[in-house]
Design an enzyme around this catalytic site. Structure first.
Site, mmCIF file in Angstrom:
data_model
loop_
_atom_site.group_PDB
_atom_site.id
_atom_site.type_symbol
_atom_site.label_atom_id
_atom_site.label_comp_id
_atom_site.label_asym_id
_atom_site.label_seq_id
_atom_site.Cartn_x
_atom_site.Cartn_y
_atom_site.Cartn_z
ATOM 1 N N SER A 1 0.969 -1.283 0.048
ATOM 2 C CA SER A 1 0.048 -0.028 0.113
ATOM 3 C C SER A 1 1.005 1.112 0.056
ATOM 4 O O SER A 1 1.905 1.266 -0.830
ATOM 5 C CB SER A 1 -0.897 0.004 1.099
ATOM 6 N N TYR B 1 -5.357 8.192 -5.947
ATOM 7 C CA TYR B 1 -4.123 7.508 -5.438
ATOM 8 C C TYR B 1 -4.489 6.936 -3.961
ATOM 9 O O TYR B 1 -4.126 6.008 -3.337
ATOM 10 C CB TYR B 1 -2.821 8.118 -5.500
ATOM 11 N N LYS C 1 -4.845 3.205 -2.153
ATOM 12 C CA LYS C 1 -4.100 2.675 -1.248
ATOM 13 C C LYS C 1 -4.814 2.436 -0.200
ATOM 14 O O LYS C 1 -4.572 1.359 0.565
ATOM 15 C CB LYS C 1 -2.848 3.565 -1.127
#
Length: 196
Positions: free
Chosen positions: A85, A99, A103
């Site tokens: 991650s 993003y 994650k």
């Protein structure tokens, strides 16, 4: 072998199968694929880039888990999967909605996979790197017009960027029997960034 597109199921499955064919079984897997974070605020969301980033950073991990777990379940010998991650999965920043969301999603996938496979002795964990000196980070610095000396102390209690080897050590520990009682968790290889 050319680099597979992890967002395409028909390319992920043939990536896993040859490992089993060559070594006889799959007992460890690391899922680490990402594209550069987006840079727009939400009102200027680039939908095409959102789709591309989600396809690689999140769907790619899900598809990898799908085919890795199939082998591990069939083998019935346990195993360890490590997903990668980011600190952005725990400490978001503006102008990176895709993003950050992806994650966060990797952390969620890790927990679900760990819960679904605990009785099979398949451990699924996550590593969340911080500011690691990679081409992607260097490109980001150039884009921002900053240097490591300027930016490093903001992202690390150790006042420096980490190395890929340092992230690899955390990953190796999770892959090894030394972490045999660890599943569904995340190791932060971030020099204390998420603790501040």
């Amino acid at each position: 072998m050319s680099k597979p597109d992890v967002s395409q199921s028909e390319q992920v499955e043939p990536m896993v199968d040859p490992v089993v064919a060559e070594y006889g079984l799959l007992d460890i897997a690391v899922n680490n694929a990402a594209v550069t974070p987006d840079v727009n605020p939400l009102p200027e969301l680039d939908e095409d880039y959102w789709d591309r980033l989600m396809s690689i950073n999140l769907k790619g991990v899900a598809l990898s888990l799908k085919y890795e777990l199939r082998h591990l379940i069939t083998q019935d010998q346990g195993g360890s999967i490590i997903n990668v991650s980011s600190v952005r999965g725990f400490r978001p920043r503006p102008n990176a909605a895709a993003y950050v969301a992806a994650k966060h999603g990797v952390v969620g996938l890790t927990k679900v996979a760990a819960m679904e496979n605990d009785s099979r002795n398949i451990r699924v964990n996550c590593v969340a790197p911080g500011a690691i000196d990679t081409p992607m980070l260097q490109a980001s610095l150039v884009h921002r017009g900053q240097t490591e000396a300027e930016f490093g102390p903001r992202l690390s209690l150790l006042n420096r960027f980490g190395t890929a080897d340092e992230v690899a050590q955390a990953t190796l520990w999770l892959a090894s029997d030394l972490s045999s009682y660890v599943t569904g968790t995340t190791i932060h290889a971030d020099a204390g960034y998420t603790s501040s």
